[in-house]
Design a protein around this motif. Structure first.
Motif, PDB file in Angstrom:
ATOM      1  N   LEU A  32       0.831  -1.207   0.000  1.00 32.50           N
ATOM      2  CA  LEU A  32       0.000   0.000   0.000  1.00 32.50           C
ATOM      3  C   LEU A  32       0.862   1.252   0.000  1.00 32.50           C
ATOM      4  N   LYS A  33       1.935   1.252   0.790  1.00 33.01           N
ATOM      5  CA  LYS A  33       2.842   2.399   0.821  1.00 33.01           C
ATOM      6  C   LYS A  33       3.491   2.618  -0.543  1.00 33.01           C
ATOM      7  N   GLU A  34       3.897   1.527  -1.195  1.00 34.21           N
ATOM      8  CA  GLU A  34       4.513   1.643  -2.518  1.00 34.21           C
ATOM      9  C   GLU A  34       3.535   2.217  -3.528  1.00 34.21           C
ATOM     10  N   ARG A  35       2.293   1.733  -3.495  1.00 37.11           N
ATOM     11  CA  ARG A  35       1.288   2.262  -4.422  1.00 37.11           C
ATOM     12  C   ARG A  35       1.012   3.733  -4.143  1.00 37.11           C
ATOM     13  N   TYR A  36       0.936   4.090  -2.868  1.00 34.14           N
ATOM     14  CA  TYR A  36       0.700   5.487  -2.502  1.00 34.14           C
ATOM     15  C   TYR A  36       1.830   6.371  -3.011  1.00 34.14           C
ATOM     16  N   ASN A  37       3.068   5.939  -2.803  1.00 40.65           N
ATOM     17  CA  ASN A  37       4.220   6.716  -3.280  1.00 40.65           C
ATOM     18  C   ASN A  37       4.216   6.824  -4.802  1.00 40.65           C
ATOM     19  N   GLN A  38       3.855   5.748  -5.491  1.00 44.42           N
ATOM     20  CA  GLN A  38       3.794   5.785  -6.945  1.00 44.42           C
ATOM     21  C   GLN A  38       2.729   6.771  -7.418  1.00 44.42           C
ATOM     22  N   VAL A  39       1.579   6.773  -6.765  1.00 54.07           N
ATOM     23  CA  VAL A  39       0.517   7.713  -7.134  1.00 54.07           C
ATOM     24  C   VAL A  39       0.974   9.145  -6.903  1.00 54.07           C
ATOM     25  N   GLN A  40       1.656   9.394  -5.787  1.00 48.71           N
ATOM     26  CA  GLN A  40       2.161  10.747  -5.501  1.00 48.71           C
ATOM     27  C   GLN A  40       3.160  11.182  -6.570  1.00 48.71           C
ATOM     28  N   ARG A  41       4.080  10.271  -6.946  1.00 51.06           N
ATOM     29  CA  ARG A  41       5.070  10.600  -7.988  1.00 51.06           C
ATOM     30  C   ARG A  41       4.378  10.866  -9.322  1.00 51.06           C
ATOM     31  N   ASP A  42       3.387  10.046  -9.654  1.00 47.32           N
ATOM     32  CA  ASP A  42       2.672  10.233 -10.918  1.00 47.32           C
ATOM     33  C   ASP A  42       1.906  11.550 -10.933  1.00 47.32           C
ATOM     34  N   ARG A  43       1.310  11.909  -9.814  1.00 52.73           N
ATOM     35  CA  ARG A  43       0.585  13.186  -9.752  1.00 52.73           C
ATOM     36  C   ARG A  43       1.537  14.361  -9.922  1.00 52.73           C
ATOM     37  N   LEU A  44       2.688  14.296  -9.279  1.00 58.96           N
ATOM     38  CA  LEU A  44       3.682  15.358  -9.402  1.00 58.96           C
ATOM     39  C   LEU A  44       4.184  15.446 -10.845  1.00 58.96           C
ATOM     40  N   SER A  45       4.489  14.298 -11.413  1.00 57.18           N
ATOM     41  CA  SER A  45       4.964  14.265 -12.791  1.00 57.18           C
ATOM     42  C   SER A  45       3.897  14.791 -13.744  1.00 57.18           C
ATOM     43  N   LYS A  46       2.644  14.427 -13.499  1.00 57.93           N
ATOM     44  CA  LYS A  46       1.557  14.914 -14.342  1.00 57.93           C
ATOM     45  C   LYS A  46       1.457  16.431 -14.274  1.00 57.93           C
ATOM     46  N   ALA A  47       1.576  16.987 -13.081  1.00 60.12           N
ATOM     47  CA  ALA A  47       1.516  18.444 -12.925  1.00 60.12           C
ATOM     48  C   ALA A  47       2.665  19.116 -13.668  1.00 60.12           C
ATOM     49  N   GLN A  48       3.856  18.530 -13.613  1.00 58.00           N
ATOM     50  CA  GLN A  48       5.003  19.106 -14.309  1.00 58.00           C
ATOM     51  C   GLN A  48       4.817  19.045 -15.826  1.00 58.00           C
ATOM     52  N   GLN A  50       1.973  18.886 -17.376  1.00 59.15           N
ATOM     53  CA  GLN A  50       0.869  19.797 -17.709  1.00 59.15           C
ATOM     54  C   GLN A  50       1.377  21.234 -17.794  1.00 59.15           C
ATOM     55  N   GLN A  51       2.247  21.601 -16.866  1.00 57.57           N
ATOM     56  CA  GLN A  51       2.816  22.950 -16.871  1.00 57.57           C
ATOM     57  C   GLN A  51       3.653  23.176 -18.131  1.00 57.57           C
ATOM     58  N   ARG A  52       4.458  22.188 -18.492  1.00 58.61           N
ATOM     59  CA  ARG A  52       5.278  22.311 -19.702  1.00 58.61           C
ATOM     60  C   ARG A  52       4.384  22.386 -20.937  1.00 58.61           C
ATOM     61  N   LEU A  53       3.309  21.616 -20.962  1.00 56.86           N
ATOM     62  CA  LEU A  53       2.372  21.655 -22.078  1.00 56.86           C
ATOM     63  C   LEU A  53       1.751  23.041 -22.217  1.00 56.86           C
ATOM     64  N   ASN A  54       1.365  23.632 -21.120  1.00 56.97           N
ATOM     65  CA  ASN A  54       0.788  24.980 -21.139  1.00 56.97           C
ATOM     66  C   ASN A  54       1.797  26.010 -21.642  1.00 56.97           C
ATOM     67  N   LYS A  74       1.900  15.004 -24.592  1.00 57.52           N
ATOM     68  CA  LYS A  74       0.537  14.461 -24.568  1.00 57.52           C
ATOM     69  C   LYS A  74       0.555  12.957 -24.361  1.00 57.52           C
ATOM     70  N   GLN A  75       1.513  12.283 -24.979  1.00 60.33           N
ATOM     71  CA  GLN A  75       1.650  10.841 -24.810  1.00 60.33           C
ATOM     72  C   GLN A  75       2.004  10.497 -23.354  1.00 60.33           C
ATOM     73  N   GLN A  76       2.917  11.268 -22.777  1.00 61.88           N
ATOM     74  CA  GLN A  76       3.293  11.047 -21.378  1.00 61.88           C
ATOM     75  C   GLN A  76       2.101  11.269 -20.445  1.00 61.88           C
ATOM     76  N   LEU A  77       1.331  12.314 -20.714  1.00 56.63           N
ATOM     77  CA  LEU A  77       0.156  12.603 -19.882  1.00 56.63           C
ATOM     78  C   LEU A  77      -0.879  11.488 -19.971  1.00 56.63           C
TER      79      LEU A  77
END
Length: 120
Positions: A32-48, A50-54, A74-77
């Motif tokens: 569960l901790k590993e999945r939580y950390n992966q989700v946090q990393r993915d959310r951070l990466s998605k935000a980055q 998204q910012q670059r896309l903008n 777009k493919q990464q997102l």
């Protein structure tokens, strides 16, 4: 004089069961901790991404390199979206309810056939 023989087998030690259950809980917690950390990393990466896309979308001069980078972003997102969605639902979390539905649904059909054959 010899000691009297025990007629009763020694009581089983419940501790090994407890230890196994505790290890299983620890493994589940680590997973569960590993999945939580992966989700946090993915959310951070998605935000980055998204910012670059903008930033690139606001650029007035769209060169072929920028268009290629936009396609890559777009493919990464899309890949991150799939990863984040797959974290919510997995076969492991749906396996037990699925088989219970199959089992009890099947039993319901069988009981229905029996009642129908008895009734008429």
């Amino acid at each position: 004089m010899k000691p009297p023989k025990q007629s009763q087998p020694p009581a089983e030690n419940p501790e090994p069961d407890f230890e196994q259950e505790l290890e299983e809980v620890e493994r589940s917690l680590l997973s569960l901790k590993e999945r939580y950390n992966q989700v946090q990393r993915d959310r951070l990466s998605k935000a980055q991404w998204q910012q670059r896309l903008n930033q690139l979308n606001h650029n007035k001069h769209q060169t072929p390199e920028i268009k290629a980078e936009l396609g890559h972003i777009k493919q990464q997102l899309e890949m991150l979206e799939v990863n984040l969605e797959s974290q919510l639902f997995s076969w492991g979390s749906l396996k037990k309810p699925f088989w219970q539905a199959v089992r009890f649904g099947g039993m319901g059909v069988i009981i229905g056939w029996i009642l129908k054959s008895c009734a008429g």
